[in-house]
Design an enzyme around this catalytic site. Structure first.
Site: not given
Ligand code: TA6
Length: 304
Positions: A276, A103, A173, A217, A74
């Site tokens: 991002e 990732r 990201h 978002d 995170r």
């Protein structure tokens, strides 16, 4: 010889690097330069922190981030590749991880060197496993370059080594540290169309700067490759410039979603905002046989 010992042996002469195990079998490389310092986990070639000397960190890492094989960290700069968001078959193929597998698989450090100007450049490549190959059957290579200096430069290069074109979705990201996301804004996206993922994926157009009054978002489309985070609390601007990217994703989970995610730590989501650099939605890349696509970003913090 274990990975940590092997890395220490290979890069014994590089006094700008050090290696540590953050958890069993979870190795990270620490980079120190005259300008800034960074920490990069070998899993996901995940830049976890980047802090210019004398400044607050620019790349945010959750105090509750988990360091476990196969678990995304995170914060930092998670690599979303070779798709962004849920996989097209996610409804039936739950094994396809959101944002791709890059990732959460191991990467190897191919090279690390100090450049003549004092910046340090590292190059990584993924160690593909059977699951990843099964989810991504396209003959291809991917390399990731990280250059640590007064700025942080990251670049993801994907090559199609087969004879059939494939569709590539991707994102850097990045979680940026801010004093308080409720007072921060993002400039440079005015007039851009965006997909509002917290309002039924409706398509809207950005009016002025982006500000944050709740979960946000958004996938901005056809973006020009330059925006900035304006932070009146830390009294700085963070410039985000990119190449090879036609989308910019802006995200903050706000309190409820951050609580549900469970790894945002005591500060919750208030000290971060994701901006991002991506190729997502309408902007995914169709990569022709033999072609290479490079998506890059540069981050620079300027006192405001
Ligand atoms: O980029 C924004 C987003 O797609 C959000 O929808 C949220 O899912 C976020 O990524 C984090 O996803 P993660 O899989 O890292 O928890």
């Amino acid at each position: 010889m274990n990975q940590l010992a092997e890395l220490r042996r290979r890069f014994a002469g590089a006094d700008f690097l050090s290696f540590a195990e953050l958890a069993p079998d979870f190795v990270a490389v620490q980079v120190r330069t005259d300008f800034s310092a960074a920490t990069i986990a070998l899993q996901g070639a995940h830049v976890m922190t980047w802090q210019p000397n004398g400044q607050e960190p620019v790349v945010w890492l959750s105090s509750a981030a988990k360091f476990a094989p196969g678990k995304s960290i995170r914060g930092g700069v998670p690599l979303c590749w070779p798709w962004f968001g849920p996989h097209a078959t996610a409804a039936t193929e739950s094994a396809y991880p959101g944002h791709g597998f890059a990732r959460t698989i191991p990467w190897e450090l191919l090279d690390a060197r100090m450049l003549p100007d004092g910046r340090v450049r590292l190059e990584f490549a993924p160690v593909m496993n059977d699951a990843a190959r099964a989810q991504w059957p396209h003959p291809s290579t991917v390399k990731y370059g990280v250059t640590v200096g007064q700025e942080l430069d990251v670049a993801l290069a994907t090559s199609n080594t087969g004879n059939i074109a494939f569709e590539l979705g991707q994102a850097l990201h990045t979680y940026f540290q801010v004093g308080d996301v409720r007072q921060a804004t993002v400039a440079g996206l005015a007039g851009c169309e965006y997909i509002d993922k917290v309002d039924g994926a409706k398509r809207k157009r950005q009016d002025g700067a982006v500000n944050f009054t709740g979960e946000t978002d958004r996938v901005y489309l056809g973006t020009a490759g330059c925006c900035e985070i304006v932070d009146p609390v830390l009294k700085r601007r963070i410039l985000v410039t990119s190449t090879g990217s036609r989308s910019t994703v802006v995200w903050t989970p706000w309190a409820e979603k951050a609580d549900k995610m469970g790894d945002f730590g005591a500060d919750g989501p208030w000290k971060m905002v994701c901006v991002e650099t991506a190729n997502a939605a309408d902007d995914v890349i169709s990569l022709a046989p033999g072609a290479t696509h490079v998506m890059s970003a540069q981050y620079r913090a300027i006192p405001a």
